[in-house]
Motif scaffolding. Sequence first.
Motif, PDB file in Angstrom:
ATOM      1  N   GLU A   1       0.828  -1.202   0.000  1.00 32.44           N
ATOM      2  CA  GLU A   1       0.000   0.000   0.000  1.00 32.44           C
ATOM      3  C   GLU A   1       0.863   1.254   0.000  1.00 32.44           C
ATOM      4  N   ILE A   2       1.971   1.196   0.723  1.00 39.32           N
ATOM      5  CA  ILE A   2       2.873   2.346   0.757  1.00 39.32           C
ATOM      6  C   ILE A   2       3.558   2.528  -0.596  1.00 39.32           C
TER       7      ILE A   2
ATOM      8  N   PHE B   1       2.874   1.244  -3.738  1.00 38.34           N
ATOM      9  CA  PHE B   1       2.038   1.557  -4.894  1.00 38.34           C
ATOM     10  C   PHE B   1       1.164   2.778  -4.635  1.00 38.34           C
ATOM     11  N   GLY B   2       0.804   2.993  -3.390  1.00 36.18           N
ATOM     12  CA  GLY B   2       0.016   4.173  -3.057  1.00 36.18           C
ATOM     13  C   GLY B   2       0.761   5.437  -3.413  1.00 36.18           C
ATOM     14  N   MET B   3       2.007   5.544  -2.942  1.00 34.45           N
ATOM     15  CA  MET B   3       2.765   6.756  -3.247  1.00 34.45           C
ATOM     16  C   MET B   3       3.034   6.891  -4.734  1.00 34.45           C
TER      17      MET B   3
END
Lengths: 202, 202, 202, 202
Positions: free
Chosen positions: B162-163, B165-167
Motif C-alpha cells: 500500500e505504501i 504503490f500508493g505513493m
Amino acid sequence: MSDQPVPARPGRHRSEASRMAILTAAYELTAELGYAGLTIEGIAARSGAGKQTIYRWWPSKADVLLDALATKADLYVPIPDTGVYRQDLHDFLEASLALGRRQPVIDALRALMAQAQLDEDFGRRFREKFLQRRRDALAVLVERARDRGDLPPSPPAKAIPEIVFGMTWYRLLATREPLDSHLIDTLLGLLAPAGPDTRSTP
Amino acid sequence: MSDQPVPARPGRHRSEASRMAILTAAYELTAELGYAGLTIEGIAARSGAGKQTIYRWWPSKADVLLDALATKADLYVPIPDTGVYRQDLHDFLEASLALGRRQPVIDALRALMAQAQLDEDFGRRFREKFLQRRRDALAVLVERARDRGDLPPSPPAKAIPEIVFGMTWYRLLATREPLDSHLIDTLLGLLAPAGPDTRSTP
Amino acid sequence: MSDQPVPARPGRHRSEASRMAILTAAYELTAELGYAGLTIEGIAARSGAGKQTIYRWWPSKADVLLDALATKADLYVPIPDTGVYRQDLHDFLEASLALGRRQPVIDALRALMAQAQLDEDFGRRFREKFLQRRRDALAVLVERARDRGDLPPSPPAKAIPEIVFGMTWYRLLATREPLDSHLIDTLLGLLAPAGPDTRSTP
Amino acid sequence: MSDQPVPARPGRHRSEASRMAILTAAYELTAELGYAGLTIEGIAARSGAGKQTIYRWWPSKADVLLDALATKADLYVPIPDTGVYRQDLHDFLEASLALGRRQPVIDALRALMAQAQLDEDFGRRFREKFLQRRRDALAVLVERARDRGDLPPSPPAKAIPEIVFGMTWYRLLATREPLDSHLIDTLLGLLAPAGPDTRSTP
DNA sequence: GGATAAACGAGACGGTACGTCCAGTCTTGCC
DNA sequence: GGCAAGACTGGACGTACCGTCTCGTTTATCC
C-alpha cells in the motif's frame, strides 16, 4: 471592502432554485446510475432545467458533480490543534477517512479522480480546488508541529502528504478496501510512532 | 507432453496479423490523441480491421489498450533476488519506476486506472490482471526477506504494497511529479532504513 | 378564423431549410444510385443534416422518398371535368401516365411499391397516402359520370380502378413497357367504348 | 440419348440433402419472420448449412426463395383445353387464383415482386423464369381460341395478359383484397362476355 | 412605465461514436 | 471438390449524447 455582490447588472439574475435542482439531480443520478450513467441531458431532464443553463454555469459534468459534492456532502474537515502532533494527525485522519466511508461520496470521488485523468482541463481544476486544499490542510498541521519541534525527523516533511493521501487513494481506487482504523494506525505508526514519546529524551 | 495448441477446430483461425495491427493502432492512437481520443472506430480504421473483429476479441477499448500495453510496452518487471531485502527492494523500485517514466506508458496507465473507476467490469479485470500482479511480485520479495529474518518489524507486511504503490500512483494521478530517485529514497527510508543494518548489532 | 398556424410552442422550430435539403438529397441520390443505394447516412451526408434530424421527422427512408416525390416531382393530377366521361377519363389517364414517363419518377414509384411490400408499416402509409388518393380521384370522375347517366353498364364501377391502376402498375413492375398512348386506347376501349355514343341513340 | 446427368467430374457432388434443407429453411423463415427478416445467415443457421454453400448455388436470397417456392409450393398450373375459350379461361383463372389464396404463397410472391424491383439482376430472372411463363401459359389458351375463331374481337389479344395479371397483382400488392370469385367474374365479363354465345350468329 | 438586457425551459440542429447486424469472402479441417 | 465452421473486412443501421443554436417567456435594471 465592498465585497458585497453588487449585481448591478440589468437582466434576470441567476436562479438559485435552478442551481440547487441541478446539483441535487447530479448527486442523485450519480448515486443511482453511477458516474458513467451521468449525462448533461439526464441532469437537465431530472432537474427540469434546460441544457443551456447547465452549460452556462459549469464547464463539464464533472464540475457539476464536484460542485454538488461540495454542496450536498459537507466535505469540510477542520484542522485540529491539540498541541500534540500525533493527536492532531489522528484527529485529521479520523475526520478525513470518515468522509471516505460514505458510499455516495466514495463513488463520486473515484469518478472525479478518474475524470481528472481523462479531461485535462477538469484535471487542473480538480487538483487545485480539491486535492491541493487537502494537502494544504495537512501542511498546516505539520507546520505547527515543526515549529513546536514536535515533528519526527523521518519521514521528510515533503513525503508526509504523499504517504497519507497516497495510501488513502490507493485503497479507494485500487484495492477497494475500507478506510478503517487499521489504516489510521499504520499511518500513525509511520509518521508519528508512539512508543517512547518522540519529543522526550531531553 | 504435446502441450502444442493443436487447434483442431474447424473454421478459419484467429488472425495474428489482425491482432497485432489492432494493438499497434491502439497504442499509437493513444500516444497521438490521448485516451479520450481513442475510439473503437479509430482503431478499426487505422488497423484496417473491422469493428466486429475488435468486439469479438476484446470487451472494451480499455481492454484493447491494456493488451496493447502488455504487448507493445513490455510491462514485465523481474523479481530481483540479491539476498538482501534493501537491495531487492531498491532494484524492484528502480525497474518499476523506470516504466513509469516513459510518457506513453504513463498516459496509458493513468487512463486505464481512470477507466477502471468508470467501468465496473473493466475495473475488475484491471485489478486482477494488472494491479494484483504487481502486488504479488512485491509480495514474493517481502516473503523471502521475512523467511530470511531480513524484514524490519515496521511497517507491518500488509502495509508495504500500500505504501509503495500508493505513493507511486498518487504521483501519477494527483501530483504529476516525476517518479524520480527521491521517491525511491523515501520509500527505502520508510521500508528498509539503512544506517546501522537492521539485522545486525548483536 | 385565425387558422394561421401560430406555433406558439417554446423551443426552436423545425428548419424548413433542413427539410428541403433532405428531400432534395433523397431525390437526387435515388436518381443517381437507385433506391438500393439510398441510405439514411447518404442523405444526411449530402444534405448536411444530422441523421437524428431525419429520424426525427420521417419513420424510414421510404417515407423520405415519398415525401420528396410529392414535393419535388409534383404528383398532383387534377381531376378533369369536361362533362363527358370518355373525355374525362382520357384526360385523367393522359395526365397520370405522363408522370409515369419520367424515369426518376418511375424508379421511385417502383421502389416505393416494393418497399411497401417489405415494410408493413410503410405499406400502410403508402396505400393510404398515395394509392388510395389516386383511386379516390378516379372515383370522383366515375361518380360524376354515373350521376349524369354517362357511365357504361360494364364493367362494374368497382372494377374500374382495378383495371386502370392494375394495368398501369403491371407495366411498371412486370413488363417494363412504356406507358404509351396504346395503353390509354386500350383502357378507353375497355371502360368507355367509343363507336356509337353510349348515351345517344334516342 | 444419354440424358443421364453424367456428373463425371471429380470431387464430391452437390448434396441434395443440403439443398432441401436450405429451401425448407428459407420457406419456413419467410413464413415466420417475413421476407424482411430472411437472411442468408438465418437460412444457414436453421438449415445447418454453411453460408458458402448457399452462395455457391444461388445468386441471392430471393433466388433461394423463388427456388423454394417452386419446390415446396407447387406452382404448376395446367393449361386447360375444353374447346371453349370462356371455359378454358375460367379454369385457368380458377387454378391460378387458388395459388394466390394460400397466405405463405402470397407473402412470398409479394416479396419476390418487390425484390425484383430492387435488384436488377434478380428482377430479370424473376420476369423470365416466373412472370413470362405465366403469360406464356395464358397465351396458349388465347392462341387456341383465336385459331378456333372463338376469340372476342375486343379487347386486343395483347392486352389480355395485362388485364388478367395486372388486376391480380394489383390486388396482391395494392389493395390486398382476396382473389375471390368476383374477380374471376369481372375478368370473364371483360374478356369473354357470356350472354348470347360469342361464337353463335350463324 | 416602456425599453433593454439577461437568464430561463424547451427543443431542434449538426455531429460523433456507439454496439449490432448482415453481406459477401476467405481460410481451416473433414468427408 | 463439396461441405460445416467460423473469422475476416466492410457498411449501414438506429440510438445516445454532445455542445450549439433559436424560440417564446420571465425577471430584473435603467432611463
